[in-house]
Design a protein around this motif. Structure first.
Motif, PDB file in Angstrom:
ATOM      1  N   GLY A   1       0.851  -0.976  -0.096  1.00 50.41           N
ATOM      2  CA  GLY A   1       0.011   0.378  -0.219  1.00 50.41           C
ATOM      3  C   GLY A   1       0.331   1.342   0.066  1.00 50.41           C
ATOM      4  O   GLY A   1       0.148   2.667  -0.672  1.00 50.41           O
ATOM      5  N   SER A   2       1.675   1.122   0.291  1.00 51.06           N
ATOM      6  CA  SER A   2       3.053   2.336   0.052  1.00 51.06           C
ATOM      7  C   SER A   2       3.297   2.722  -0.935  1.00 51.06           C
ATOM      8  O   SER A   2       3.705   1.175  -2.133  1.00 51.06           O
ATOM      9  CB  SER A   2       4.166   1.916   0.745  1.00 51.06           C
ATOM     10  OG  SER A   2       3.938   1.972   2.162  1.00 51.06           O
ATOM     11  N   GLU A   3       3.877   3.278  -1.556  1.00 51.36           N
ATOM     12  CA  GLU A   3       3.861   4.071  -2.701  1.00 51.36           C
ATOM     13  C   GLU A   3       5.930   2.216  -3.425  1.00 51.36           C
ATOM     14  O   GLU A   3       6.233   2.375  -1.938  1.00 51.36           O
ATOM     15  CB  GLU A   3       5.483   5.359  -2.293  1.00 51.36           C
ATOM     16  CG  GLU A   3       5.607   5.804  -4.509  1.00 51.36           C
ATOM     17  CD  GLU A   3       6.039   6.926  -4.252  1.00 51.36           C
ATOM     18  OE1 GLU A   3       6.398   8.095  -3.796  1.00 51.36           O
ATOM     19  OE2 GLU A   3       7.074   7.441  -5.815  1.00 51.36           O
ATOM     20  N   GLN A   4       4.769   2.330  -4.606  1.00 50.10           N
ATOM     21  CA  GLN A   4       6.678   1.262  -5.153  1.00 50.10           C
ATOM     22  C   GLN A   4       6.873   2.395  -5.477  1.00 50.10           C
ATOM     23  O   GLN A   4       6.976   2.316  -7.099  1.00 50.10           O
ATOM     24  CB  GLN A   4       5.392   0.362  -6.435  1.00 50.10           C
ATOM     25  CG  GLN A   4       4.504  -0.233  -4.690  1.00 50.10           C
ATOM     26  CD  GLN A   4       4.071  -1.405  -6.070  1.00 50.10           C
ATOM     27  OE1 GLN A   4       4.134  -2.036  -6.888  1.00 50.10           O
ATOM     28  NE2 GLN A   4       2.495  -1.837  -5.839  1.00 50.10           N
ATOM     29  N   TYR A   5       8.414   1.785  -6.246  1.00 49.40           N
ATOM     30  CA  TYR A   5       9.730   2.360  -6.361  1.00 49.40           C
ATOM     31  C   TYR A   5      10.271   0.756  -7.654  1.00 49.40           C
ATOM     32  O   TYR A   5      10.031   0.008  -6.785  1.00 49.40           O
ATOM     33  CB  TYR A   5       9.874   3.204  -5.552  1.00 49.40           C
ATOM     34  CG  TYR A   5      10.454   3.832  -5.015  1.00 49.40           C
ATOM     35  CD1 TYR A   5       9.392   4.081  -3.617  1.00 49.40           C
ATOM     36  CD2 TYR A   5      10.543   5.240  -5.498  1.00 49.40           C
ATOM     37  CE1 TYR A   5       9.604   4.587  -2.226  1.00 49.40           C
ATOM     38  CE2 TYR A   5      10.047   5.992  -4.053  1.00 49.40           C
ATOM     39  CZ  TYR A   5       9.614   6.117  -2.919  1.00 49.40           C
ATOM     40  OH  TYR A   5       9.358   7.468  -2.425  1.00 49.40           O
ATOM     41  N   PHE A   6      10.301   1.684  -8.679  1.00 46.57           N
ATOM     42  CA  PHE A   6      10.543   0.291  -9.672  1.00 46.57           C
ATOM     43  C   PHE A   6      11.619   0.926 -10.307  1.00 46.57           C
ATOM     44  O   PHE A   6      12.494   1.919 -10.342  1.00 46.57           O
ATOM     45  CB  PHE A   6       9.546   0.613 -11.213  1.00 46.57           C
ATOM     46  CG  PHE A   6       8.543   0.249 -10.666  1.00 46.57           C
ATOM     47  CD1 PHE A   6       7.141   1.355  -9.762  1.00 46.57           C
ATOM     48  CD2 PHE A   6       7.767  -0.727 -11.480  1.00 46.57           C
ATOM     49  CE1 PHE A   6       5.748   0.942 -10.084  1.00 46.57           C
ATOM     50  CE2 PHE A   6       6.466  -1.388 -11.009  1.00 46.57           C
ATOM     51  CZ  PHE A   6       5.661  -0.221 -10.316  1.00 46.57           C
ATOM     52  N   GLY A   7      12.783  -1.029 -10.911  1.00 46.49           N
ATOM     53  CA  GLY A   7      13.768  -0.397 -11.422  1.00 46.49           C
ATOM     54  C   GLY A   7      14.057  -0.220 -12.521  1.00 46.49           C
ATOM     55  O   GLY A   7      13.205  -0.765 -13.741  1.00 46.49           O
ATOM     56  N   PRO A   8      14.447  -0.465 -13.588  1.00 46.54           N
ATOM     57  CA  PRO A   8      15.043   0.232 -14.312  1.00 46.54           C
ATOM     58  C   PRO A   8      14.099  -1.147 -15.692  1.00 46.54           C
ATOM     59  O   PRO A   8      14.488  -0.960 -16.870  1.00 46.54           O
ATOM     60  CB  PRO A   8      16.364   0.289 -15.861  1.00 46.54           C
ATOM     61  CG  PRO A   8      16.518  -0.510 -14.200  1.00 46.54           C
ATOM     62  CD  PRO A   8      15.943  -0.377 -12.950  1.00 46.54           C
ATOM     63  N   GLY A   9      14.235  -2.503 -15.468  1.00 51.97           N
ATOM     64  CA  GLY A   9      13.948  -3.424 -15.678  1.00 51.97           C
ATOM     65  C   GLY A   9      14.704  -4.425 -16.344  1.00 51.97           C
ATOM     66  O   GLY A   9      15.679  -3.938 -16.662  1.00 51.97           O
TER      67      GLY A   9
END
Lengths: 113, 110
Positions: free
Chosen positions: A99-107
């Protein structure tokens, strides 16, 4: 502070070969997500971890996909054997909690030939 | 299964023009998020809207959550070339999972 780290960034393999992707989340983030993103589409959740426990793996094709997060920090996603249709970008994300903000990697961009 | 449909799928406009992107669903979401994704990178969160009817502004971007919390819109005023990217909406369901829309690929031409 370093963001979510993923490796490799690109991978090309032949069909029926195995492949593994690695993700190191942001330090202190207990929740880790693996998503699959097809070209021009939104990400689709494959699996979500709370610490070392997989709490949502309903969308993970378990016949060929597996994942682990043994110590509740970094994680590995594996495909064995790979199929042509697995060609996509595999994204890892982390958050402090569900439920907290998700931080994405570059993939990792996977191409299966 | 909760689905989110975005429109248009592709949008190409001249710098300085205004545009609106829509995100629609038949499901109710507890919150709705908008992301922008650039080539070779992961999505980056722009905003989260929580209350039905809520409007949030981020410089030239205006986000609105529908009264029934089933739809949302993103309006960009005086688009710039730096606004080019894939815009994704994502709804948070009752189990706190995110369902992403199919995305709108925006190209702003100089």
């Amino acid at each position: 502070e370093a963001g979510v780290v993923q490796s490799p960034r690109y991978k090309i393999i032949e069909k029926k070969q195995p492949v593994a992707f690695w993700c190191n989340p942001i330090s202190g983030h207990n929740t880790l997500y693996w998503y699959l993103q097809n070209l021009g589409q939104g990400p689709e959740l494959l699996i979500r971890y709370e610490n070392e426990e997989a709490v949502d793996d309903s969308q993970l094709p378990k016949d060929r996909f597996s994942a682990e997060r043994l110590k509740g920090v970094d994680s590995t996603l594996k495909i064995q054997p790979a199929e042509l249709g697995d060609s996509a970008v595999y994204l890892c994300a982390s958050s402090l909690g569900t439920g907290s903000e998700q931080y994405f990697g570059p993939g990792t961009r996977l191409t299966v030939t | 299964t909760q689905l989110l449909e975005q429109s248009p799928q592709f949008l190409s406009i001249q710098e300085g023009e205004n545009l609106t992107v829509y995100c629609n669903s038949s499901s109710v979401f507890s919150s709705l998020q908008w992301y922008r994704q650039e080539p070779g990178e992961g999505p980056v969160l722009l905003v989260t809207v929580v209350t039905g009817g809520e409007v949030k502004k981020l410089k030239r971007l205006t986000f609105q959550f529908g009264d029934a919390r089933k739809d949302s819109s993103l309006h960009i005023t005086a688009a710039q070339t730096g606004d080019t990217g894939l815009y994704l909406c994502a709804g948070e369901g009752s189990a706190r999972q995110l369902t992403f829309g199919s995305g709108t690929q925006l190209t702003v031409l100089p």
